[in-house]
Design a protein around this motif. Structure first.
Motif, short mmCIF file in Angstrom:
data_model
loop_
_atom_site.label_atom_id
_atom_site.label_comp_id
_atom_site.label_asym_id
_atom_site.label_seq_id
_atom_site.Cartn_x
_atom_site.Cartn_y
_atom_site.Cartn_z
N ALA A 151 11.30 -5.82 -4.13
CA ALA A 151 10.85 -4.82 -3.16
C ALA A 151 11.21 -5.30 -1.77
O ALA A 151 11.53 -6.47 -1.57
CB ALA A 151 9.34 -4.62 -3.27
N ASN A 152 11.14 -4.39 -0.82
CA ASN A 152 11.38 -4.79 0.55
C ASN A 152 10.14 -5.36 1.20
O ASN A 152 10.23 -6.30 1.97
CB ASN A 152 11.93 -3.63 1.38
CG ASN A 152 13.42 -3.47 1.19
OD1 ASN A 152 14.09 -4.37 0.71
ND2 ASN A 152 13.92 -2.31 1.53
N SER A 153 8.96 -4.78 0.92
CA SER A 153 7.80 -5.30 1.63
C SER A 153 6.48 -4.78 1.11
O SER A 153 6.40 -3.76 0.44
CB SER A 153 7.90 -4.96 3.12
OG SER A 153 7.75 -3.57 3.31
N LEU A 154 5.45 -5.49 1.49
CA LEU A 154 4.08 -5.04 1.44
C LEU A 154 3.66 -4.91 2.89
O LEU A 154 3.69 -5.90 3.63
CB LEU A 154 3.18 -6.05 0.72
CG LEU A 154 1.69 -5.79 0.78
CD1 LEU A 154 1.32 -4.50 0.09
CD2 LEU A 154 0.93 -6.96 0.16
N GLN A 155 3.32 -3.70 3.32
CA GLN A 155 2.97 -3.48 4.72
C GLN A 155 1.50 -3.09 4.80
O GLN A 155 1.04 -2.21 4.06
CB GLN A 155 3.82 -2.36 5.32
CG GLN A 155 5.30 -2.69 5.34
CD GLN A 155 6.11 -1.57 5.96
OE1 GLN A 155 5.64 -0.85 6.83
NE2 GLN A 155 7.33 -1.41 5.51
N LEU A 156 0.78 -3.72 5.71
CA LEU A 156 -0.63 -3.43 5.92
C LEU A 156 -0.82 -3.01 7.37
O LEU A 156 -0.56 -3.79 8.28
CB LEU A 156 -1.48 -4.67 5.62
CG LEU A 156 -1.28 -5.33 4.25
CD1 LEU A 156 -2.12 -6.58 4.15
CD2 LEU A 156 -1.60 -4.35 3.13
N PHE A 157 -1.29 -1.78 7.56
CA PHE A 157 -1.57 -1.25 8.89
C PHE A 157 -3.04 -0.83 8.94
O PHE A 157 -3.45 0.07 8.19
CB PHE A 157 -0.69 -0.04 9.21
CG PHE A 157 0.77 -0.37 9.30
CD1 PHE A 157 1.32 -0.81 10.50
CD2 PHE A 157 1.60 -0.27 8.19
CE1 PHE A 157 2.67 -1.13 10.59
CE2 PHE A 157 2.95 -0.59 8.27
CZ PHE A 157 3.48 -1.01 9.47
N ASP A 158 -3.82 -1.47 9.79
CA ASP A 158 -5.24 -1.16 9.93
C ASP A 158 -5.93 -1.12 8.57
O ASP A 158 -6.72 -0.21 8.28
CB ASP A 158 -5.43 0.17 10.67
CG ASP A 158 -4.91 0.11 12.10
OD1 ASP A 158 -5.16 -0.91 12.76
OD2 ASP A 158 -4.25 1.05 12.53
N SER A 159 -5.64 -2.08 7.72
CA SER A 159 -6.19 -2.14 6.37
C SER A 159 -6.65 -3.56 6.09
O SER A 159 -6.09 -4.51 6.60
CB SER A 159 -5.13 -1.74 5.35
OG SER A 159 -4.67 -0.42 5.59
N SER A 160 -7.67 -3.68 5.26
CA SER A 160 -8.21 -4.99 4.91
C SER A 160 -8.43 -5.07 3.40
O SER A 160 -9.57 -5.10 2.93
CB SER A 160 -9.53 -5.23 5.65
OG SER A 160 -9.33 -5.19 7.04
N PRO A 161 -7.37 -5.12 2.63
CA PRO A 161 -7.53 -5.16 1.17
C PRO A 161 -7.89 -6.56 0.69
O PRO A 161 -7.67 -7.55 1.38
CB PRO A 161 -6.15 -4.77 0.67
CG PRO A 161 -5.23 -5.34 1.71
CD PRO A 161 -5.96 -5.12 3.02
N VAL A 162 -8.42 -6.61 -0.51
CA VAL A 162 -8.56 -7.87 -1.23
C VAL A 162 -7.28 -8.01 -2.05
O VAL A 162 -6.92 -7.10 -2.79
CB VAL A 162 -9.79 -7.87 -2.16
CG1 VAL A 162 -9.79 -9.11 -3.05
CG2 VAL A 162 -11.06 -7.78 -1.35
N ILE A 163 -6.59 -9.14 -1.89
CA ILE A 163 -5.38 -9.43 -2.67
C ILE A 163 -5.66 -10.72 -3.42
O ILE A 163 -5.81 -11.77 -2.82
CB ILE A 163 -4.15 -9.55 -1.76
CG1 ILE A 163 -3.94 -8.24 -0.99
CG2 ILE A 163 -2.91 -9.90 -2.58
CD1 ILE A 163 -2.83 -8.27 0.04
N ASP A 164 -5.75 -10.61 -4.76
CA ASP A 164 -6.27 -11.70 -5.57
C ASP A 164 -5.37 -11.92 -6.79
O ASP A 164 -5.03 -10.97 -7.50
CB ASP A 164 -7.69 -11.33 -6.02
CG ASP A 164 -8.35 -12.38 -6.90
OD1 ASP A 164 -7.82 -13.49 -7.04
OD2 ASP A 164 -9.41 -12.06 -7.46
N SER A 165 -4.98 -13.18 -7.02
CA SER A 165 -4.22 -13.58 -8.21
C SER A 165 -2.93 -12.78 -8.36
O SER A 165 -2.61 -12.28 -9.43
CB SER A 165 -5.09 -13.43 -9.47
OG SER A 165 -6.27 -14.19 -9.34
N CYS A 166 -2.19 -12.67 -7.27
CA CYS A 166 -0.94 -11.91 -7.26
C CYS A 166 0.26 -12.83 -7.08
O CYS A 166 0.15 -13.92 -6.52
CB CYS A 166 -0.95 -10.89 -6.12
SG CYS A 166 -2.21 -9.60 -6.32
N ILE A 167 1.39 -12.35 -7.53
CA ILE A 167 2.66 -13.07 -7.35
C ILE A 167 3.62 -12.12 -6.65
O ILE A 167 3.82 -10.98 -7.08
CB ILE A 167 3.26 -13.51 -8.70
CG1 ILE A 167 2.31 -14.49 -9.41
CG2 ILE A 167 4.64 -14.12 -8.51
CD1 ILE A 167 2.71 -14.81 -10.84
#
Length: 172
Positions: free
Chosen positions: A129-145
């Motif tokens: 993929a090209n990217s993971l983009q976060l704009f004004d967001s606060s996700p939980v990112i857990d156990s990811c590769i």
């Protein structure tokens, strides 16, 4: 004939834009999708081939709506497609969800969380993929590769972002 030509051109341009504007956008009315209901609602923008889910175009989950993936799945995106999440994205499978490109030589654009509150991304492998983009967001990112992706990742106005057990592999 000259008077009708501008009208004909306008009609043809309008018809062409309708034919090519096939991106699925959820209604923003509190709808909760899983992958099966997204296939049914997307008008062919998301398909299931019996093994994999195939994203054929950009998918927008509008504010107030949710895409929830709680089963193991492989989701393959065509080049230049992405998920725009303005609502909530919850990925929490038993073992894992693979987000990858249908053609590894042509990356998909990734996932963009924009004003997304309450998103949880767990046990995801995101590749090609090209990217993971976060704009004004606060996700939980857990156990990811995150592997074999480009280096274009944006975190903009992201407060209280929670990363837990993230493995990032950067290969160019």
């Amino acid at each position: 004939m000259k008077k009708g030509l501008p009208i004909l051109i306008t009609i043809l341009l309008g018809f062409g834009s309708i034919c090519f504007a096939n991106n699925f956008t959820s209604p923003g009315t509190g709808v909760r999708y899983n992958l099966s209901t997204l296939v049914a609602a997307s008008g062919g923008d998301v398909l299931f081939d019996g093994t994999n889910y195939l994203v054929q175009d950009t998918i927008t989950i509008s504010a107030n709506d949710t895409l929830e993936i709680t089963d193991n799945a492989t989701i393959k995106f065509i080049a230049n497609s992405f998920w725009l999440i303005e609502g909530v994205l919850i990925i929490n499978p038993p073992t894992g969800v693979l987000l990858t490109s249908q053609d590894v030589n042509n990356r998909f654009l990734g996932i963009k969380l924009d004003n997304s509150v309450g998103s949880i991304i767990r046990k995801v492998t995101m590749e090609y993929a090209n990217s993971l983009q976060l704009f004004d967001s606060s996700p939980v990112i857990d156990s990811c590769i995150f592997r074999n992706n480009s280096l274009i990742t944006k975190l903009v106005n992201t407060e209280s972002l929670i990363f837990v057990a993230i493995k990032m592999i950067i290969r160019i």
